[in-house]
Scaffold this motif. Structure first.
Motif, short mmCIF file in Angstrom:
data_model
loop_
_atom_site.label_atom_id
_atom_site.label_comp_id
_atom_site.label_asym_id
_atom_site.label_seq_id
_atom_site.Cartn_x
_atom_site.Cartn_y
_atom_site.Cartn_z
N THR A 2 0.74 -1.26 -0.06
CA THR A 2 0.03 -0.02 0.06
C THR A 2 0.99 1.18 -0.03
O THR A 2 1.73 1.46 0.74
CB THR A 2 -1.06 0.13 1.20
N ASP A 3 0.66 2.10 -0.99
CA ASP A 3 1.30 3.55 -1.02
C ASP A 3 0.21 4.58 -0.69
O ASP A 3 -0.94 4.45 -0.90
CB ASP A 3 2.11 3.60 -2.32
N ARG A 4 0.75 5.56 -0.21
CA ARG A 4 -0.40 6.64 0.09
C ARG A 4 0.34 7.95 0.13
O ARG A 4 1.45 8.29 0.49
CB ARG A 4 -1.12 6.55 1.41
N SER A 36 -1.11 12.34 0.81
CA SER A 36 -2.34 13.11 1.19
C SER A 36 -1.93 14.70 1.03
O SER A 36 -0.73 15.17 1.12
CB SER A 36 -3.06 13.23 2.58
N THR A 53 -7.71 4.60 -4.32
CA THR A 53 -9.01 5.24 -3.44
C THR A 53 -8.41 6.67 -3.26
O THR A 53 -7.58 6.94 -2.45
CB THR A 53 -9.29 4.61 -2.10
N THR A 57 -6.83 12.07 0.67
CA THR A 57 -5.74 10.97 0.62
C THR A 57 -6.00 10.20 -0.41
O THR A 57 -6.97 9.61 -0.69
CB THR A 57 -6.17 10.40 2.15
N THR A 108 -5.08 6.42 -1.59
CA THR A 108 -4.32 5.21 -1.18
C THR A 108 -4.44 4.10 -2.20
O THR A 108 -5.61 4.00 -2.91
CB THR A 108 -5.27 4.50 0.14
N THR A 137 -3.58 0.31 -3.08
CA THR A 137 -3.43 -1.08 -2.75
C THR A 137 -3.14 -1.96 -3.75
O THR A 137 -3.38 -1.61 -4.92
CB THR A 137 -4.50 -1.67 -2.00
N GLU A 192 4.86 7.10 -4.47
CA GLU A 192 4.38 8.19 -3.71
C GLU A 192 4.84 9.64 -4.03
O GLU A 192 4.04 10.63 -4.04
CB GLU A 192 4.89 7.76 -2.22
#
Length: 155
Positions: A4-6, A8, A108, A121, A123, A125, A137
């Motif tokens: 998972t990368d995120r 925001s 998402t 944000t 996300t 996956t 990222e």
């Protein structure tokens, strides 16, 4: 193993404005490509079950070889969920011969009111292992910066 990368960012525009930029073809072409790329939408169907196909072209492919060709990344994106003005869920599949880019990545986009603006944000996956986490990222953060500049200029 699933990754998972995120990233925001708070954007100085209301959630409805930001949400609109996520579902407008010309807007996506303007802000979604991260720094060093430009984008072109080839197919557009903005509804649940619909989606789009985007061709991302590297401005300098020497330092950033593409996944689909030396200079491009082609991605087919399906809209899995549209929940205005809070969330957009996309399923992205890269067109690539290299199996390290295979699979379906879920993106998402969550929008939450934050004072006079919106905290966005993103996300991701099930990120394909061929995509380096730090680079991915940074790319998401770059797209968010572009989104902020785009909607703040419009709003």
């Amino acid at each position: 193993m699933s990754r998972t990368d995120r990233a925001s960012r708070v954007i100085a525009a209301p959630p409805a404005t930001v949400y609109g930029a996520l579902l407008d073809r010309e807007s996506l072409e303007a802000w979604l490509p991260p720094e060093g790329m430009r984008g072109r939408v080839e197919r557009w169907d903005p509804r649940p079950g619909g989606g789009f196909r985007m061709v991302l072209t590297y401005l300098d492919p020497v330092d950033s070889p593409g996944k689909t060709s030396d200079a491009t990344d082609v991605v087919d994106v399906g809209f899995a969920e549209l929940a205005p003005p809070e969330r957009v869920v996309q399923r992205a599949v890269f067109e690539a011969d290299d199996p390290s880019y295979a699979g379906t990545m879920t993106m998402t986009w969550h929008l939450a009111a934050a004072g006079d603006g919106t905290e966005v944000t993103v996300t991701a996956t099930d990120v394909p292992p061929g995509i380096e986490q730090a680079v991915h990222e940074a790319g998401i953060a770059s797209s968010l910066a572009n989104l902020a500049s785009y909607v703040e200029a419009v709003d």
